[in-house]
Design an enzyme around this catalytic site. Structure first.
Site, PDB file in Angstrom:
ATOM      1  N   ASN A  86       1.903   7.501  29.677  1.00 49.27           N
ATOM      2  CA  ASN A  86       2.900   6.766  28.713  1.00 49.27           C
ATOM      3  C   ASN A  86       3.047   5.489  29.557  1.00 49.27           C
ATOM      4  O   ASN A  86       3.055   5.140  29.706  1.00 49.27           O
ATOM      5  CB  ASN A  86       3.819   8.003  29.175  1.00 49.27           C
ATOM      6  CG  ASN A  86       5.343   6.762  28.927  1.00 49.27           C
ATOM      7  OD1 ASN A  86       5.342   7.009  27.858  1.00 49.27           O
ATOM      8  ND2 ASN A  86       5.927   7.678  29.042  1.00 49.27           N
ATOM      9  N   ASN A 138       9.539   3.534  23.440  1.00 51.96           N
ATOM     10  CA  ASN A 138       9.110   4.796  22.215  1.00 51.96           C
ATOM     11  C   ASN A 138       9.062   6.838  22.909  1.00 51.96           C
ATOM     12  O   ASN A 138       8.681   6.465  22.364  1.00 51.96           O
ATOM     13  CB  ASN A 138       7.643   4.471  21.726  1.00 51.96           C
ATOM     14  CG  ASN A 138       6.609   4.525  21.908  1.00 51.96           C
ATOM     15  OD1 ASN A 138       6.660   4.932  23.576  1.00 51.96           O
ATOM     16  ND2 ASN A 138       5.789   4.206  22.082  1.00 51.96           N
ATOM     17  N   ASP A 139      10.029   7.275  24.305  1.00 49.68           N
ATOM     18  CA  ASP A 139       9.485   8.094  24.418  1.00 49.68           C
ATOM     19  C   ASP A 139      10.457   9.230  23.324  1.00 49.68           C
ATOM     20  O   ASP A 139       9.375  10.022  23.202  1.00 49.68           O
ATOM     21  CB  ASP A 139      10.040   8.807  25.687  1.00 49.68           C
ATOM     22  CG  ASP A 139       8.759   7.735  26.515  1.00 49.68           C
ATOM     23  OD1 ASP A 139       8.368   7.390  26.298  1.00 49.68           O
ATOM     24  OD2 ASP A 139       9.192   7.380  27.773  1.00 49.68           O
ATOM     25  N   GLY A 196       6.159  11.698  26.323  1.00 49.51           N
ATOM     26  CA  GLY A 196       6.064  10.064  26.185  1.00 49.51           C
ATOM     27  C   GLY A 196       4.811   9.742  26.577  1.00 49.51           C
ATOM     28  O   GLY A 196       4.165   8.707  26.387  1.00 49.51           O
ATOM     29  N   ASP A 201       1.659   8.035  24.754  1.00 44.67           N
ATOM     30  CA  ASP A 201       1.133   7.241  23.797  1.00 44.67           C
ATOM     31  C   ASP A 201       0.451   6.687  23.201  1.00 44.67           C
ATOM     32  O   ASP A 201      -0.700   6.459  24.100  1.00 44.67           O
ATOM     33  CB  ASP A 201       2.588   6.232  23.809  1.00 44.67           C
ATOM     34  CG  ASP A 201       2.271   5.730  24.923  1.00 44.67           C
ATOM     35  OD1 ASP A 201       1.356   5.330  25.405  1.00 44.67           O
ATOM     36  OD2 ASP A 201       3.393   5.163  25.482  1.00 44.67           O
ATOM     37  N   ASP A 207      -8.230  20.733  11.381  1.00 46.74           N
ATOM     38  CA  ASP A 207      -7.720  21.973  12.022  1.00 46.74           C
ATOM     39  C   ASP A 207      -7.755  23.277  11.115  1.00 46.74           C
ATOM     40  O   ASP A 207      -7.288  23.058   9.891  1.00 46.74           O
ATOM     41  CB  ASP A 207      -6.107  21.697  12.117  1.00 46.74           C
ATOM     42  CG  ASP A 207      -5.655  22.653  12.627  1.00 46.74           C
ATOM     43  OD1 ASP A 207      -6.232  23.209  14.122  1.00 46.74           O
ATOM     44  OD2 ASP A 207      -4.647  23.418  11.965  1.00 46.74           O
ATOM     45  N   GLU A 224     -12.613  23.609  12.056  1.00 43.52           N
ATOM     46  CA  GLU A 224     -12.614  24.463  13.807  1.00 43.52           C
ATOM     47  C   GLU A 224     -12.225  25.969  12.717  1.00 43.52           C
ATOM     48  O   GLU A 224     -11.487  26.086  11.545  1.00 43.52           O
ATOM     49  CB  GLU A 224     -11.636  24.298  13.096  1.00 43.52           C
ATOM     50  CG  GLU A 224     -10.415  25.169  14.155  1.00 43.52           C
ATOM     51  CD  GLU A 224      -9.457  25.336  14.952  1.00 43.52           C
ATOM     52  OE1 GLU A 224      -8.677  26.354  16.333  1.00 43.52           O
ATOM     53  OE2 GLU A 224      -8.312  25.671  14.595  1.00 43.52           O
TER      54      GLU A 224
END
Length: 613
Positions: A132, A137-138, A157, A159, A324, A353
């Site tokens: 973080n 911007n959390d 948090g 980033d 995914d 995947e």
């Protein structure tokens, strides 16, 4: 005065951007192979308007659906110069308006970008749990879940800036490619940090940063000759996605009507005896109730997904996708999606995947698969994940004794089935990821067992992938404590952390043991062409000792993995084919010079990577 009059007359006829809330893709490029672009316009009752474009831009189709808020306009961009083109909306008796759509100039050589391959080593991170660097911007006022590091399954948090600031750590470790779990917006009320339930697929989640930050990450990685891989989701979106809340068409998502869960039986995709209902539940059922299943058999949906994927590659400068839940998609739809991307970028790479436990079933999903060919099916997917090797890695180094189907024979039998694959060098090999139990939990924190597992992953055929924190011995018990436990914060990624494992001084002695071994092997592999594309020659394990060679016309490497707690003496005459006449070598792990004449001694639970002279 006359010019001013005509300007007022024009503005009286067309106002700019009135009523249009969203346009996707937000812009395109003028010289793409994918030049027939489907623009989605969204706004209140847009379908009531007639649509036209400048004479140099051809509109080949206007599609209006049962939802009057959507209009899909297909434009031909081939041979158009970069610039802005006014697309006009008009209706009798009402003031019209226009939207200025931009075609950008493409970066030189963009189409020929090279994706990740067997020369790379991939590092997988969960960005919320890595570092973080920007606490401001959390949380974000537009998004529901706020940061709370005290919750194991909450947002913590991490980033994009945190990734950028630690690229030197990854480069020093020997990593050449980065796979981050999704960074696109996920506005779920809780448990949104994994970001697989996306709510806007053209926007980086503001709690990670901005679109520009993501592009900057790619640029910073390119400076270090590192590659960026985006985790892309074709199978589903999140229930908070703005389009899910106002569906363009009823069949944009699969409905039964409404929600029905997947049965997760991917074997129905090729089972010759399958029932229709079982097949439908696998392909059309929702992954979970908060992830509506996208209908790739709807041409509007498929075009949207193709364009979105290409847009991110071109905009950000990506080097690959990890897709995914690849094998849950509509078979024909996902094949067309994959082919469209590979047609645009022929040297790109995409790994899907396919979480299955049988090599033939995994092989089915790889491009030009001999198994898929039996049913005349081709995914065009270059790479798949070697989940059967992962299955073996999760147990075999806890098996001190070799039996018919236990111990190092598990590795041998895995590679014996390589004839099922179309391209063994484009298989992703790994000991763990964000969905599996931590490898160091499986081995109860035994660093020697970790070294054995890592030796295999980094020296066998394919593209190796590591999971963040494994290189410092991070643990996590998914069966007992859930997903959050295998996704703990990397120590030192947050201001005020008691420990900073990003630095040698900040790591414990045990953590440095893990780290130094990983770094040595990764950096050796980085410059070893024979470990990238050399042929594999393996020997049936004896006494729980597995020996194999990687070789080409000019280089040979002998790998010895002793999974027996006791020291072993190898008769080298048995390995004369692999040795190819070599009588000496250097073990790159111990850095010891070795004479390879009659026998080779190896300690218990130890590996050797011998560069043959």
């Amino acid at each position: 005065m006359k010019k001013f009059f005509f300007l007022l007359l024009f503005l009286g006829s067309f106002s700019i951007n009135a009523q249009i809330e969203k346009v996707e893709p937000p812009f395109w490029w003028s010289d793409m192979n994918y030049s027939e672009v489907q623009l989605m316009f969204y706004g209140k009752n847009l379908a009531e308007y007639d649509i036209s474009a400048p004479k140099e831009m051809i509109i080949s189709n206007v599609r209006k659906t049962e939802n009057p808020n959507y209009v899909f306009v297909t434009v031909q961009t081939e041979d158009l110069e970069p610039g802005n083109y006014d697309i006009r909306f008009s209706k009798k008796g009402k003031k019209g308006f226009s939207y200025s759509y931009e075609l950008k100039k493409r970066e030189p050589g963009s189409a020929m970008r090279e994706g990740f391959d067997a020369s790379d080593a991939i590092y997988l991170i969960m960005p919320d749990r890595f570092a973080n660097a920007d606490p401001s911007n959390d949380s974000h006022p537009e998004l529901q879940e706020k940061a709370d590091r005290s919750k194991p399954g909450g947002r913590h948090g991490g980033d994009i800036e945190g990734i950028i600031q630690n690229l030197d750590y990854l480069e020093d470790l020997g990593v050449t490619a980065l796979w981050s779990t999704p960074l696109l917006e996920d506005d779920d009320k809780a448990y949104s940090y994994h970001t697989y339930a996306q709510s806007d697929v053209y926007r980086i989640d503001p709690r990670y940063g901005t679109n520009e930050d993501y592009k900057r990450l790619a640029t910073e990685m390119e400076k270090r000759d590192m590659k960026l891989i985006m985790d892309y989701v074709t199978n589903h979106w999140g229930s908070e996605h703005w389009m899910i809340k106002d569906l363009p068409t009823y069949d944009w998502v699969h409905q039964f009507p409404g929600y029905k869960n997947s049965n997760y039986r991917m074997t129905t995709q090729f089972d010759p005896h399958r029932s229709g209902i079982d097949t439908r539940l696998n392909e059309d059922g929702w992954f979970v109730s908060t992830m509506p299943d996208l209908n790739q058999s709807n041409p509007l949906v498929l075009n949207y997904l193709i364009q979105n994927a290409i847009w991110w590659i071109e905009y950000s400068g990506l080097d690959g996708f990890r897709v995914d839940t690849y094998s849950y998609n509509d078979k024909d739809g996902i094949s067309r999606w994959t082919k469209a991307i590979m047609d645009e970028y022929p040297y790109f790479n995409i790994v899907g995947e396919v979480w299955m436990h049988d090599q033939a079933q995994i092989s089915y999903w790889q491009k030009d698969s001999p198994i898929g060919a039996i049913q005349s099916y081709n995914t065009h997917l270059p790479s798949v994940m070697d989940f059967t090797l992962h299955d073996a890695l999760m147990v075999m180094f806890n098996e001190d004794e070799q039996h018919w189907d236990q111990g190092m024979v598990r590795a041998y039998e895995n590679f014996a089935n390589d004839f099922l694959y179309a391209d063994i060098y484009n298989l992703l090999v790994f000991a763990g990821n964000h969905d599996t139990n931590r490898i160091n939990e499986q081995y109860d924190g035994d660093v020697e067992k970790y070294k054995l597992a890592l030796t295999l992953v980094l020296t066998t055929r394919g593209i190796p992938q590591l999971y963040y924190g494994d290189e410092i011995g991070m643990r996590g018990d998914k069966p007992a404590k859930g997903d959050a436990d295998i996704r703990r914060d990397f120590p030192g990624g947050w201001a005020g952390d008691e420990q900073n494992a990003f630095t040698e001084a900040g790591r414990t002695e045990m953590q440095n043991d893990y780290h130094s071994f990983t770094k040595k092997l990764l950096n050796y592999r980085k410059n070893s062409e024979v470990l990238h594309y050399g042929k594999l020659l393996q020997y049936i394990p004896e006494n729980n000792v597995y020996v194999y060679f990687r070789y080409n016309d000019s280089e040979r490497v002998m790998v010895v993995i002793n999974n027996n707690p006791e020291a072993q003496t190898l008769n080298l005459e048995r390995f004369s084919e692999g040795l190819g006449g070599a009588t000496a070598g250097r073990d790159i792990i111990s850095e010891e010079q070795l004479t390879l004449s009659d026998t080779l001694e190896i300690s218990g639970k130890t590996s050797m990577v011998i560069e043959l002279n």
